[in-house]
Each structure stands twice: as C-alpha cells, then as structure tokens.
Design a protein around this motif. Structure first.
Motif, mmCIF file in Angstrom:
data_model
loop_
_atom_site.group_PDB
_atom_site.id
_atom_site.type_symbol
_atom_site.label_atom_id
_atom_site.label_comp_id
_atom_site.label_asym_id
_atom_site.label_seq_id
_atom_site.Cartn_x
_atom_site.Cartn_y
_atom_site.Cartn_z
ATOM 1 N N LYS A 12 6.421 5.135 5.848
ATOM 2 C CA LYS A 12 6.459 3.989 4.937
ATOM 3 C C LYS A 12 6.309 4.441 3.483
ATOM 4 O O LYS A 12 6.975 3.911 2.582
ATOM 5 C CB LYS A 12 5.354 2.988 5.297
ATOM 6 N N THR A 13 5.454 5.434 3.244
ATOM 7 C CA THR A 13 5.328 5.964 1.881
ATOM 8 C C THR A 13 6.615 6.659 1.467
ATOM 9 O O THR A 13 7.043 6.566 0.309
ATOM 10 C CB THR A 13 4.139 6.932 1.795
ATOM 11 N N THR B 71 9.850 16.144 -0.239
ATOM 12 C CA THR B 71 9.274 15.479 0.926
ATOM 13 C C THR B 71 9.758 16.169 2.199
ATOM 14 O O THR B 71 10.738 16.913 2.189
ATOM 15 C CB THR B 71 9.664 13.990 0.990
ATOM 16 N N GLU C 186 0.631 4.201 -2.854
ATOM 17 C CA GLU C 186 0.548 5.633 -2.575
ATOM 18 C C GLU C 186 1.690 6.379 -3.242
ATOM 19 O O GLU C 186 1.500 7.485 -3.779
ATOM 20 C CB GLU C 186 0.577 5.865 -1.052
ATOM 21 N N ALA C 187 2.876 5.783 -3.264
ATOM 22 C CA ALA C 187 4.013 6.414 -3.920
ATOM 23 C C ALA C 187 3.764 6.584 -5.414
ATOM 24 O O ALA C 187 4.060 7.638 -5.997
ATOM 25 C CB ALA C 187 5.280 5.593 -3.678
ATOM 26 N N ALA D 273 8.928 4.071 0.277
ATOM 27 C CA ALA D 273 8.554 3.612 -1.066
ATOM 28 C C ALA D 273 8.971 4.632 -2.123
ATOM 29 O O ALA D 273 9.467 4.269 -3.199
ATOM 30 C CB ALA D 273 7.053 3.353 -1.126
ATOM 31 N N ILE E 39 2.786 12.760 3.866
ATOM 32 C CA ILE E 39 2.972 11.323 3.654
ATOM 33 C C ILE E 39 3.475 10.645 4.922
ATOM 34 O O ILE E 39 4.049 11.271 5.806
ATOM 35 C CB ILE E 39 3.967 11.046 2.496
ATOM 36 N N SER E 40 3.281 9.335 4.986
ATOM 37 C CA SER E 40 3.779 8.535 6.102
ATOM 38 C C SER E 40 5.240 8.160 5.848
ATOM 39 O O SER E 40 5.757 8.280 4.732
ATOM 40 C CB SER E 40 2.949 7.262 6.238
ATOM 41 N N GLU F 87 0.820 -1.214 0.000
ATOM 42 C CA GLU F 87 0.000 0.000 0.000
ATOM 43 C C GLU F 87 0.853 1.262 0.000
ATOM 44 O O GLU F 87 0.432 2.303 -0.517
ATOM 45 C CB GLU F 87 -0.968 0.007 1.184
ATOM 46 N N ALA F 88 2.066 1.179 0.567
ATOM 47 C CA ALA F 88 2.970 2.331 0.518
ATOM 48 C C ALA F 88 3.455 2.556 -0.912
ATOM 49 O O ALA F 88 3.564 3.707 -1.374
ATOM 50 C CB ALA F 88 4.151 2.123 1.461
ATOM 51 N N TYR F 89 3.746 1.480 -1.620
ATOM 52 C CA TYR F 89 4.139 1.618 -3.025
ATOM 53 C C TYR F 89 2.984 2.174 -3.862
ATOM 54 O O TYR F 89 3.196 2.983 -4.775
ATOM 55 C CB TYR F 89 4.597 0.284 -3.591
#
Length: 361
Positions: free
Chosen positions: A256-257, A223, A173-174, A260, A253-254, A169-171
């Motif tokens: 984890k994102t 970022t 979102e990326a 990614a 963004i988180s 899910e992080a990928y």
C-alpha cells in the motif's frame, strides 16, 4: 448438464490468485462487471500478497488463499465457501493449482480461457470458453471474460478503470520516506524467480539517476522486495549514483505504501514487473524496460508507447527468429537480453515525459 450463462448474474466468482501485475490488469474487468450489473455480488479468490495490494477495492468481497498452505488451505477455503453457490465462476488463473482449487467451489457454470490461451489443462475444468482473441494483451484477455458473459461492448471497449484504494496512512508513510520534493521512482528488479532474466544493470540505472538529478533536480526513490538479490542491486545503484540523489527503500515498505509512492511520483521506471502495472493503474507516467517479454502482450497498457522495447532485437539475437514466428507470449530466457537496453534510450523517454509534464503545468 450444461447450464446456460446467466443473463443477470447475482453472484460472480473471480478466481485469480496471482501475480501483482496480473491482478492489476484484471481490475478493469471487475469494474466492467460492476457497470453492467451494479447489484451483483463479486467474490474474488486471491493470493495473500495480491490481497494486501488490492484490499479495500470497492464492491469486491475477497477470499484469500495462501498457496503456502497447500491442500489444507484449499480444504479450509472449500469449507468456508461450502454454503455459497455462485451463478458463474470466472476461472482466470492458468495453473493446475487454481484448477484443483476450483473443483471445490459450487458454481452453476464456469468460464475459462479458449484452447489457444489455455495452459495446464485449464480447458478441461470449465464448461464455457472465451472466444478466440489471438495476440491479445493480458488486460484484454481478462476483459474477454466480461465480453463472454455478455457485458455491453460500450463498457468493455472504453478506457480501463481501476480506482485502486490507498489509505491515508500509506500516503503519510510515503511522504515521510520521500519528503515533499518531487522524485522519480525506480523499482529495479523483477520477481527473483528461476530463469527470470528481466533485470537491467545497476550501471544503467545509475546513469539515469545522475541525469534526472543534474538536469531536473529529481531524486530517485528505489523500491523493491527484501530478497538478497534486490538488496544487493539497490546497494550497487547507491554506490554508483550521486549519493544525494538516491533514497533507498528496498525491502522496507508495504504494498500500500508502494502504491502511495507511485501515485505521488513524477514517473516510474521498472522492468516487466508489478510496479509498472501499478503505475499504469494509477496513471503515473511509466517507462517500462522490456527485452525478455513482448510489450504488446504484457507492457504497461496505457504507457506501451513509452516502453524501451528491445524484445524484437532480443528475439533476433538470441532466438534467431522474428517476433511473428514465435508463439504469443514466448519469453526470451537469456541472461544477456536486458543488456540490449541502453541508458541513452531510457533517458530520452525520461526527457520526453518530463518535458510533457512541464508543458502541461
């Protein structure tokens, strides 16, 4: 009574709460321990934000301590681990808070830094200490704990391993944020702490972004955290750079994102901060911007050769000394230090990395 170090530890406690870059540099030590003793349990006591970065790390049980909870949080953690007895505690956080926290943990023996590297009286809270290692990189200082515990030198001397977990899910979102076109990732700001003068200029970043766009057709994805200072820096860069060349995700963004996005980027540009060490851990080409910090101590470990290193010049200019005259790890706390970095030097390294990637393709 001073118990001997265990030859075959069954349960190892790692105590390192912060920060993002440091916990990334610690992961290879965890991997070395796992290679030496694959059946051993590893419990890592870690900070809340740092856990959100490393959650899911294979073979590691995390126990989260939120420093905002203070003594009440410590007592809750002690209660939670009240029936847990560790064979060894690796005390890898040089802070009085972490040392106090360590007092409530049941461990047969404890390893801490040697006197030369110890801070905040950490030396007084441990029974065993590292062998001296003058002028060690942060990653190597952490690996010294594995060496002191008896991990095979063939393991501790090999190329560091990470294996940071990134969920699908992080990928997703990326990909939503960046699209399918290649991009470079810029994290322009370091942690907005007092006297933390690690940020370069918006004008410098804008010049690099324009070059990447006009010469390579690469967009720049920005970022960072949600602080006012970081948002203002992002807005300034966007205002100066070609509008079609920038994607601004600062504050949105988180972690984890972010991992990614770094993993998918052609390269990463950032000052001494978490993202350069995340990129290093993911083996994404990394250009670190350093003037206030010694690269040999805290640069992106595998990409130190690509750092724009103005630390020696900053030491001469603002401290009126040479690097080898300073205590290891001393920072240059001067607001103008990062101005010693010139856009053309960053662009030169960008050109090298992009030409290498083209040749490899």
């Amino acid at each position: 009574m001073k118990h001997p170090l265990p030859a075959h530890p069954e349960h190892i406690c790692v105590l390192r709460l912060s920060a993002l870059g440091d916990v990334c540099n610690l992961v290879p030590t965890v991997r070395a321990l796992q290679h030496q003793w694959p059946q051993a349990r590893i419990t890592w006591i870690i900070g809340k934000g740092e856990h959100s970065l490393l959650s899911g790390l294979s073979g590691v049980e995390f126990v989260v301590y939120d420093k905002q909870t203070g003594l009440a949080g410590m007592r809750e953690l002690w209660r939670r681990l009240g029936n847990t007895r560790f064979d060894v505690l690796l005390h890898m956080q040089q802070s009085l808070r972490a040392s106090v926290l360590s007092l409530g943990l049941k461990a047969r023996t404890r390893i801490g830094f040697d006197k030369a590297r110890s801070k905040d009286w950490q030396h007084c809270f441990t029974r065993y200490h590292l062998e001296p290692h003058p002028r060690a990189h942060v990653l190597e200082s952490f690996m010294d704990f594995a060496r002191r515990l008896g991990v095979d030198p063939a393991i501790t001397s090999r190329r560091p391993e990470w294996g940071l977990p990134i969920p699908e899910e992080a990928y997703e979102e990326a990909r939503r944020l960046s699209g399918e076109s290649p991009y470079l990732l810029i994290s322009p700001c370091a942690n907005p702490r007092l006297r933390n003068f690690r940020n370069w200029s918006a004008e410098g970043y804008a010049a690099v972004i324009e070059h990447a766009w006009t010469q390579y057709g690469l967009k720049a994805l920005l970022t960072g955290g949600g602080s006012t200072k970081e948002r203002e820096m992002g807005a300034r860069i966007v205002a100066l750079a070609p509008p079609e060349a920038v994607i601004d995700t600062i504050g949105g963004i988180s972690l984890k994102t972010l991992l990614a996005l770094i993993d998918r980027a052609r390269l990463v540009i950032a000052p001494d901060s978490g993202p350069v060490h995340m990129a290093n851990a993911l083996d994404t080409p990394t250009i670190g911007l350093y003037a206030t910090t010694n690269v040999e101590r805290a640069g992106p470990y595998l990409w130190r050769h690509m750092v724009v290193d103005c630390y020696p010049e900053a030491v001469r200019t603002y401290l009126h000394k040479e690097v080898d005259e300073l205590p290891w790890g001393q920072r240059v706390r001067h607001p103008d230090a990062m101005s010693l970095i010139h856009a053309e030097d960053v662009i030169a390294r960008l050109d090298i990395l992009l030409s290498e990637s083209v040749n490899e393709a």
